[in-house]
Design an enzyme around this catalytic site. Sequence first.
Site, PDB file in Angstrom:
ATOM      1  N   MET A  18       0.751  -1.053   0.064  1.00 13.69           N
ATOM      2  CA  MET A  18      -0.054  -0.053  -0.055  1.00 13.69           C
ATOM      3  C   MET A  18       0.871   1.074   0.070  1.00 13.69           C
ATOM      4  SD  MET A  18      -2.787  -0.657   2.659  1.00 13.69           S
ATOM      5  CE  MET A  18      -3.018  -2.438   3.430  1.00 13.69           C
ATOM      6  N   ASP A  37      11.738   3.542   4.302  1.00 15.29           N
ATOM      7  CA  ASP A  37      11.564   2.088   4.580  1.00 15.29           C
ATOM      8  C   ASP A  37      12.883   1.430   5.309  1.00 15.29           C
ATOM      9  OD1 ASP A  37       8.994   0.323   3.010  1.00 15.29           O
ATOM     10  OD2 ASP A  37      10.716  -0.826   3.883  1.00 15.29           O
ATOM     11  N   VAL A  59      11.413   2.515  11.627  1.00 17.44           N
ATOM     12  CA  VAL A  59      10.265   3.376  12.604  1.00 17.44           C
ATOM     13  C   VAL A  59      10.338   2.959  14.018  1.00 17.44           C
ATOM     14  CG1 VAL A  59       8.751   3.705  10.621  1.00 17.44           C
ATOM     15  CG2 VAL A  59       8.410   1.807  12.267  1.00 17.44           C
ATOM     16  N   ASN A  85       2.412   4.306   7.877  1.00 14.75           N
ATOM     17  CA  ASN A  85       1.888   3.134   7.239  1.00 14.75           C
ATOM     18  C   ASN A  85       2.754   1.777   7.433  1.00 14.75           C
ATOM     19  OD1 ASN A  85       0.757   1.472   4.917  1.00 14.75           O
ATOM     20  ND2 ASN A  85       3.041   1.844   4.233  1.00 14.75           N
ATOM     21  N   TYR A 149      -0.362  -8.204  16.918  1.00 18.22           N
ATOM     22  CA  TYR A 149      -1.035  -7.288  15.742  1.00 18.22           C
ATOM     23  C   TYR A 149      -2.260  -6.429  16.010  1.00 18.22           C
ATOM     24  CZ  TYR A 149      -2.026  -5.973  10.827  1.00 18.22           C
ATOM     25  OH  TYR A 149      -2.379  -5.034   9.835  1.00 18.22           O
ATOM     26  N   LYS A 153      -2.697  -2.290  16.531  1.00 16.88           N
ATOM     27  CA  LYS A 153      -3.510  -1.529  15.725  1.00 16.88           C
ATOM     28  C   LYS A 153      -4.507  -0.649  16.550  1.00 16.88           C
ATOM     29  CE  LYS A 153      -1.377  -2.311  11.694  1.00 16.88           C
ATOM     30  NZ  LYS A 153      -0.701  -1.306  11.003  1.00 16.88           N
ATOM     31  N   ILE A 182      -5.926  -6.841   2.378  1.00 14.19           N
ATOM     32  CA  ILE A 182      -5.740  -6.529   1.119  1.00 14.19           C
ATOM     33  C   ILE A 182      -4.585  -7.366   0.479  1.00 14.19           C
ATOM     34  CG2 ILE A 182      -4.807  -4.335   0.051  1.00 14.19           C
ATOM     35  CD1 ILE A 182      -7.406  -3.777   1.684  1.00 14.19           C
ATOM     36  N   THR A 184      -1.227  -7.668  -0.730  1.00 13.92           N
ATOM     37  CA  THR A 184       0.040  -6.969  -0.682  1.00 13.92           C
ATOM     38  C   THR A 184       1.025  -8.066  -0.434  1.00 13.92           C
ATOM     39  OG1 THR A 184       0.218  -6.617   1.528  1.00 13.92           O
ATOM     40  CG2 THR A 184      -1.141  -4.861   0.176  1.00 13.92           C
ATOM     41  N   THR A 187       0.199 -10.490   2.839  1.00 14.47           N
ATOM     42  CA  THR A 187      -0.635 -11.497   2.722  1.00 14.47           C
ATOM     43  C   THR A 187      -0.330 -12.191   1.899  1.00 14.47           C
ATOM     44  OG1 THR A 187      -2.327  -9.731   1.650  1.00 14.47           O
ATOM     45  CG2 THR A 187      -2.525  -9.904   3.863  1.00 14.47           C
TER      46      THR A 187
HETATM   47  N1  LIG Z   1      -2.324  -6.195   3.789  1.00 13.87           N
HETATM   48  C1  LIG Z   1      -3.268  -6.111   4.570  1.00 13.87           C
HETATM   49  O1  LIG Z   1      -4.049  -6.876   4.534  1.00 13.87           O
HETATM   50  C2  LIG Z   1      -3.394  -5.150   5.617  1.00 13.87           C
HETATM   51  C3  LIG Z   1      -4.642  -4.923   6.337  1.00 13.87           C
HETATM   52  C4  LIG Z   1      -4.737  -4.173   7.336  1.00 13.87           C
HETATM   53  C5  LIG Z   1      -3.597  -3.041   7.524  1.00 13.87           C
HETATM   54  N2  LIG Z   1      -2.617  -3.475   6.953  1.00 13.87           N
HETATM   55  C6  LIG Z   1      -1.359  -2.334   7.438  1.00 13.87           C
HETATM   56  O2  LIG Z   1      -1.001  -1.702   6.196  1.00 13.87           O
HETATM   57  C7  LIG Z   1       0.143  -1.222   6.385  1.00 13.87           C
HETATM   58  C8  LIG Z   1       0.987  -1.585   4.970  1.00 13.87           C
HETATM   59  O3  LIG Z   1       1.109  -3.147   4.709  1.00 13.87           O
HETATM   60  P1  LIG Z   1       1.120  -3.899   3.355  1.00 13.87           P
HETATM   61  O4  LIG Z   1      -0.018  -4.834   3.416  1.00 13.87           O
HETATM   62  O5  LIG Z   1       1.269  -2.840   2.304  1.00 13.87           O
HETATM   63  O6  LIG Z   1       2.574  -4.552   3.820  1.00 13.87           O
HETATM   64  P2  LIG Z   1       3.933  -4.711   3.127  1.00 13.87           P
HETATM   65  O7  LIG Z   1       4.882  -5.939   3.895  1.00 13.87           O
HETATM   66  O8  LIG Z   1       4.014  -4.841   1.530  1.00 13.87           O
HETATM   67  O9  LIG Z   1       4.645  -3.419   3.202  1.00 13.87           O
HETATM   68  C9  LIG Z   1       4.984  -2.818   4.625  1.00 13.87           C
HETATM   69  C10 LIG Z   1       6.368  -2.068   4.432  1.00 13.87           C
HETATM   70  O10 LIG Z   1       6.720  -1.636   5.715  1.00 13.87           O
HETATM   71  C11 LIG Z   1       7.919  -1.804   5.666  1.00 13.87           C
HETATM   72  N3  LIG Z   1       8.489  -2.029   7.108  1.00 13.87           N
HETATM   73  C12 LIG Z   1       8.433  -2.896   8.131  1.00 13.87           C
HETATM   74  N4  LIG Z   1       9.118  -2.633   9.284  1.00 13.87           N
HETATM   75  C13 LIG Z   1       9.511  -1.464   9.054  1.00 13.87           C
HETATM   76  C14 LIG Z   1      10.238  -0.787  10.124  1.00 13.87           C
HETATM   77  N5  LIG Z   1      10.699  -1.080  11.365  1.00 13.87           N
HETATM   78  N6  LIG Z   1      10.605   0.553   9.706  1.00 13.87           N
HETATM   79  C15 LIG Z   1      10.510   1.024   8.286  1.00 13.87           C
HETATM   80  N7  LIG Z   1       9.834   0.274   7.553  1.00 13.87           N
HETATM   81  C16 LIG Z   1       9.304  -0.923   7.699  1.00 13.87           C
HETATM   82  C17 LIG Z   1       8.496  -2.771   4.992  1.00 13.87           C
HETATM   83  O11 LIG Z   1       9.976  -3.171   4.707  1.00 13.87           O
HETATM   84  C18 LIG Z   1       7.484  -2.895   3.913  1.00 13.87           C
HETATM   85  O12 LIG Z   1       8.019  -1.849   2.840  1.00 13.87           O
HETATM   86  C19 LIG Z   1       0.773  -2.145   7.536  1.00 13.87           C
HETATM   87  O13 LIG Z   1       1.017  -1.217   8.605  1.00 13.87           O
HETATM   88  C20 LIG Z   1      -0.265  -3.246   7.773  1.00 13.87           C
HETATM   89  O14 LIG Z   1      -0.277  -3.455   8.931  1.00 13.87           O
HETATM   90  C21 LIG Z   1      -2.234  -4.191   6.012  1.00 13.87           C
END
Ligand SMILES: NC(=O)c1ccc[n+]([C@@H]2O[C@H](COP(=O)([O-])OP(=O)(O)OC[C@H]3O[C@@H](n4cnc5c(N)ncnc54)[C@H](O)[C@@H]3O)[C@@H](O)[C@H]2O)c1
Length: 244
Positions: A18, A37, A59, A85, A149, A153, A182, A184, A187
């Site tokens: 995302m 990142d 982060v 994010n 998790y 959240k 979602i 990505t 998942t």
């Molecule tokens: N995919 C889903 O179904 C879903 C659903 C609800 C919420 N989310 C949330 O959405 C956000 C994005 O998730 P996504 O699905 O795009 O996942 P993703 O794994 O594709 O992307 C997550 C990104 O965060 C980076 N990251 C992880 N730890 C980090 C750190 N300590 N410092 C800096 N960067 C870091 C990773 O390198 C990666 O680029 C997350 O917070 C996730 O919890 C995802």
Amino acid sequence: MGKFDNKIVLITGGASGMGKSMSELFVEEGAYVIAADINKELLDVVSQHDSIEGKMLNVMSEEDWKKTVDEIIADHGRIDILINNAGIATEKEMDETTIEDWDLMMRINGFGPFAGMKHVLPNMVEQKSGAVVNISSYTAMVGLGVNTYTASKGAVRSISRAASTAYGRFGIRVNTVFPGVIETPMTANLSESSEVLQRLIMATPLQRLGQADDVARAVLFLASDDAAYITGAELVIDGGFSAQ
Ligand SMILES: NC(=O)c1ccc[n+]([C@@H]2O[C@H](COP(=O)([O-])OP(=O)(O)OC[C@H]3O[C@@H](n4cnc5c(N)ncnc54)[C@H](O)[C@@H]3O)[C@@H](O)[C@H]2O)c1
């Protein structure tokens, strides 16, 4: 004219899923994006675009946050939009969870957005403007996932609401989105298991999984002037799953 012409946007986890989709959509609308990142390889790919600058940021680290924000202010003079994010997920249930698991999850998913606001908001206060969008999860809204998790959240949800009330008087808006499942890299293991996938899709009123762009477009709306009177809002983006 783009909706975000001349805007400086900081997106954590901006190199994948995302976050990557948000980085690209903000740029399409005229913004200059700092995608922050821990994944250098993915950052190198996303920052091939002229208006996307990749920055290494963990982060979890307060030092990293301070350095990143100082560098952006030195280079660009301001941060107009912060998208918290970056995050990690887990499959571990409560009985398997160790204190180390708890600490790591809370440090990345909880402290990460908190520290982001801690270091960016003072600059937005000085500017008397700014928009923050924090990424929580539908698991913070429904009774699903007794694990670290979901807890992390929930922390994002509470701290976002609190920040929206504390910073509104400075012209700063803080909103939160709650994505459902979602597709990505996070998942990807789900997508491989077709039975689980089919059950999830059938349980979702819109009968499909979410795509990164579904969330990114909602985030852009909340960050834009179209949402000028919206703060403290909680927008669920889950195809109707949690409405049941
Ligand atoms: N995919 C889903 O179904 C879903 C659903 C609800 C919420 N989310 C949330 O959405 C956000 C994005 O998730 P996504 O699905 O795009 O996942 P993703 O794994 O594709 O992307 C997550 C990104 O965060 C980076 N990251 C992880 N730890 C980090 C750190 N300590 N410092 C800096 N960067 C870091 C990773 O390198 C990666 O680029 C997350 O917070 C996730 O919890 C995802």
